[in-house]
Write a protein that holds these residues in place. Structure first.
Motif, mmCIF file in Angstrom:
data_model
loop_
_atom_site.group_PDB
_atom_site.id
_atom_site.type_symbol
_atom_site.label_atom_id
_atom_site.label_comp_id
_atom_site.label_asym_id
_atom_site.label_seq_id
_atom_site.Cartn_x
_atom_site.Cartn_y
_atom_site.Cartn_z
ATOM 1 N N GLN A 111 0.823 -1.214 0.000
ATOM 2 C CA GLN A 111 0.000 0.000 0.000
ATOM 3 C C GLN A 111 0.857 1.265 0.000
ATOM 4 O OE1 GLN A 111 -3.520 -0.088 -0.257
ATOM 5 N NE2 GLN A 111 -2.972 1.977 -0.920
ATOM 6 N N LYS A 112 1.890 1.285 0.827
ATOM 7 C CA LYS A 112 2.768 2.462 0.904
ATOM 8 C C LYS A 112 3.477 2.717 -0.429
ATOM 9 C CE LYS A 112 2.499 3.690 5.325
ATOM 10 N NZ LYS A 112 2.244 5.035 5.803
ATOM 11 N N LEU A 113 3.976 1.640 -1.065
ATOM 12 C CA LEU A 113 4.656 1.786 -2.352
ATOM 13 C C LEU A 113 3.687 2.267 -3.435
ATOM 14 C CD1 LEU A 113 6.935 -1.364 -2.295
ATOM 15 C CD2 LEU A 113 7.696 1.020 -2.216
ATOM 16 N N GLU A 114 2.495 1.684 -3.456
ATOM 17 C CA GLU A 114 1.504 2.097 -4.450
ATOM 18 C C GLU A 114 1.127 3.568 -4.275
ATOM 19 O OE1 GLU A 114 -1.605 -0.809 -3.946
ATOM 20 O OE2 GLU A 114 -0.627 -2.225 -5.303
ATOM 21 N N ASP A 115 0.893 3.986 -3.038
ATOM 22 C CA ASP A 115 0.523 5.379 -2.779
ATOM 23 C C ASP A 115 1.636 6.338 -3.181
ATOM 24 O OD1 ASP A 115 -1.883 4.423 -1.766
ATOM 25 O OD2 ASP A 115 -1.345 4.759 0.333
ATOM 26 N N ALA A 116 2.879 6.014 -2.829
ATOM 27 C CA ALA A 116 4.016 6.884 -3.148
ATOM 28 C C ALA A 116 4.254 6.954 -4.656
ATOM 29 C CB ALA A 116 5.275 6.397 -2.439
ATOM 30 N N ALA A 117 4.143 5.824 -5.344
ATOM 31 C CA ALA A 117 4.357 5.805 -6.791
ATOM 32 C C ALA A 117 3.276 6.601 -7.513
ATOM 33 C CB ALA A 117 4.393 4.370 -7.299
ATOM 34 N N LYS A 118 2.038 6.419 -7.103
ATOM 35 C CA LYS A 118 0.941 7.158 -7.733
ATOM 36 C C LYS A 118 1.093 8.656 -7.498
ATOM 37 C CE LYS A 118 -2.127 3.247 -7.813
ATOM 38 N NZ LYS A 118 -3.143 2.477 -7.121
ATOM 39 N N ALA A 119 1.532 9.043 -6.298
ATOM 40 C CA ALA A 119 1.751 10.459 -5.992
ATOM 41 C C ALA A 119 2.852 11.046 -6.879
ATOM 42 C CB ALA A 119 2.113 10.634 -4.522
ATOM 43 N N ALA A 120 3.797 10.209 -7.288
ATOM 44 C CA ALA A 120 4.892 10.650 -8.160
ATOM 45 C C ALA A 120 4.506 10.563 -9.642
ATOM 46 C CB ALA A 120 6.138 9.803 -7.897
ATOM 47 N N GLY A 121 3.295 10.092 -9.921
ATOM 48 C CA GLY A 121 2.838 9.996 -11.303
ATOM 49 C C GLY A 121 3.256 8.729 -12.013
ATOM 50 N N ASP A 122 3.654 7.715 -11.261
ATOM 51 C CA ASP A 122 4.115 6.455 -11.839
ATOM 52 C C ASP A 122 2.996 5.422 -11.927
ATOM 53 O OD1 ASP A 122 6.769 7.411 -11.929
ATOM 54 O OD2 ASP A 122 7.103 6.806 -9.856
ATOM 55 N N ASP A 123 3.169 4.482 -12.855
ATOM 56 C CA ASP A 123 2.312 3.300 -12.921
ATOM 57 C C ASP A 123 3.006 2.232 -12.093
ATOM 58 O OD1 ASP A 123 0.393 4.322 -14.702
ATOM 59 O OD2 ASP A 123 1.648 3.820 -16.429
ATOM 60 N N ILE A 124 2.259 1.526 -11.251
ATOM 61 C CA ILE A 124 2.870 0.523 -10.386
ATOM 62 C C ILE A 124 1.949 -0.675 -10.226
ATOM 63 C CG2 ILE A 124 1.994 1.613 -8.284
ATOM 64 C CD1 ILE A 124 4.704 0.707 -6.937
ATOM 65 N N LYS A 125 2.549 -1.843 -10.179
ATOM 66 C CA LYS A 125 1.823 -3.074 -9.853
ATOM 67 C C LYS A 125 2.696 -3.877 -8.903
ATOM 68 C CE LYS A 125 -0.554 -7.172 -11.473
ATOM 69 N NZ LYS A 125 -0.914 -8.017 -12.624
ATOM 70 N N ILE A 126 2.138 -4.212 -7.751
ATOM 71 C CA ILE A 126 2.876 -4.952 -6.734
ATOM 72 C C ILE A 126 2.224 -6.309 -6.502
ATOM 73 C CG2 ILE A 126 3.590 -5.012 -4.302
ATOM 74 C CD1 ILE A 126 5.119 -2.894 -5.823
ATOM 75 N N GLU A 127 3.016 -7.338 -6.614
ATOM 76 C CA GLU A 127 2.601 -8.703 -6.286
ATOM 77 C C GLU A 127 2.883 -8.940 -4.812
ATOM 78 O OE1 GLU A 127 3.939 -12.018 -8.947
ATOM 79 O OE2 GLU A 127 5.071 -12.644 -7.172
ATOM 80 N N THR A 128 1.957 -9.540 -4.107
ATOM 81 C CA THR A 128 2.197 -9.882 -2.705
ATOM 82 C C THR A 128 2.359 -11.388 -2.575
ATOM 83 O OG1 THR A 128 -0.175 -9.989 -2.234
ATOM 84 C CG2 THR A 128 0.943 -7.896 -1.771
ATOM 85 N N GLN A 129 3.279 -11.772 -1.698
ATOM 86 C CA GLN A 129 3.476 -13.177 -1.377
ATOM 87 C C GLN A 129 3.339 -13.306 0.130
ATOM 88 O OE1 GLN A 129 6.883 -15.076 -3.209
ATOM 89 N NE2 GLN A 129 6.510 -14.080 -5.166
ATOM 90 N N GLY A 130 2.146 -13.689 0.560
ATOM 91 C CA GLY A 130 1.843 -13.770 1.980
ATOM 92 C C GLY A 130 1.404 -15.160 2.392
ATOM 93 N N THR A 131 0.771 -15.235 3.543
ATOM 94 C CA THR A 131 0.348 -16.533 4.086
ATOM 95 C C THR A 131 -0.687 -17.222 3.208
ATOM 96 O OG1 THR A 131 -1.270 -15.399 5.461
ATOM 97 C CG2 THR A 131 0.822 -15.969 6.499
ATOM 98 N N ILE A 132 -1.436 -16.448 2.429
ATOM 99 C CA ILE A 132 -2.433 -17.074 1.565
ATOM 100 C C ILE A 132 -1.916 -17.277 0.143
ATOM 101 C CG2 ILE A 132 -4.426 -16.358 2.916
ATOM 102 C CD1 ILE A 132 -4.863 -14.081 0.973
ATOM 103 N N GLY A 133 -0.622 -17.126 -0.041
ATOM 104 C CA GLY A 133 -0.005 -17.363 -1.342
ATOM 105 C C GLY A 133 0.243 -16.084 -2.123
ATOM 106 N N VAL A 134 0.393 -16.257 -3.430
ATOM 107 C CA VAL A 134 0.686 -15.138 -4.323
ATOM 108 C C VAL A 134 -0.627 -14.465 -4.724
ATOM 109 C CG1 VAL A 134 1.611 -14.476 -6.577
ATOM 110 C CG2 VAL A 134 2.782 -16.207 -5.206
ATOM 111 N N GLU A 135 -0.666 -13.147 -4.560
ATOM 112 C CA GLU A 135 -1.825 -12.373 -4.995
ATOM 113 C C GLU A 135 -1.343 -11.274 -5.938
ATOM 114 O OE1 GLU A 135 -5.059 -11.798 -1.744
ATOM 115 O OE2 GLU A 135 -3.094 -11.555 -0.780
#
Length: 103
Positions: free
Chosen positions: A21-45
């Motif tokens: 969430q922090k990376l997405e918010d900061a990138a969007k504020a800078a005008g960037d396109d961003i996609k972050i994959e998460t790898q957590g307890t429920i697997g890859v999202e």
């Protein structure tokens, strides 16, 4: 700038998603396109495709553990940090990525 990345913490719950969430918010504020994959307890999202990785200017791995598929980023500019760094200093991190990518 196009950014892709992966977040993953040792427990696979809070820091994984907070970093995303922090990376997405900061990138969007800078005008960037961003996609972050998460790898957590429920697997890859929000899994990244190889095409999305190839099209990106730079990748960020905000990880505290070994992740699945790290080899997908082998021929790309990659910034690797802890989830804590992504959570505490996301704006500085995005600025640094702009420097590294030359964009």
């Amino acid at each position: 700038m196009k950014i892709v990345g992966v977040t993953a913490c040792t427990i696979g719950i809070a820091h994984t998603y907070l970093a995303q969430q922090k990376l997405e918010d900061a990138a969007k504020a800078a005008g960037d396109d961003i996609k972050i994959e998460t790898q957590g307890t429920i697997g890859v999202e929000n899994a990244l495709t190889q095409q999305e990785i190839d099209d990106a200017d730079i990748a960020i791995l905000a990880v505290d553990v070994k992740i699945q598929g790290e080899e997908r980023f082998a021929n790309h500019k990659v910034v690797k940090v802890s989830t804590e760094t992504a959570i505490k200093s996301p704006n500085k991190l995005i600025a640094k990525m702009h420097e590294i990518a030359g964009k």
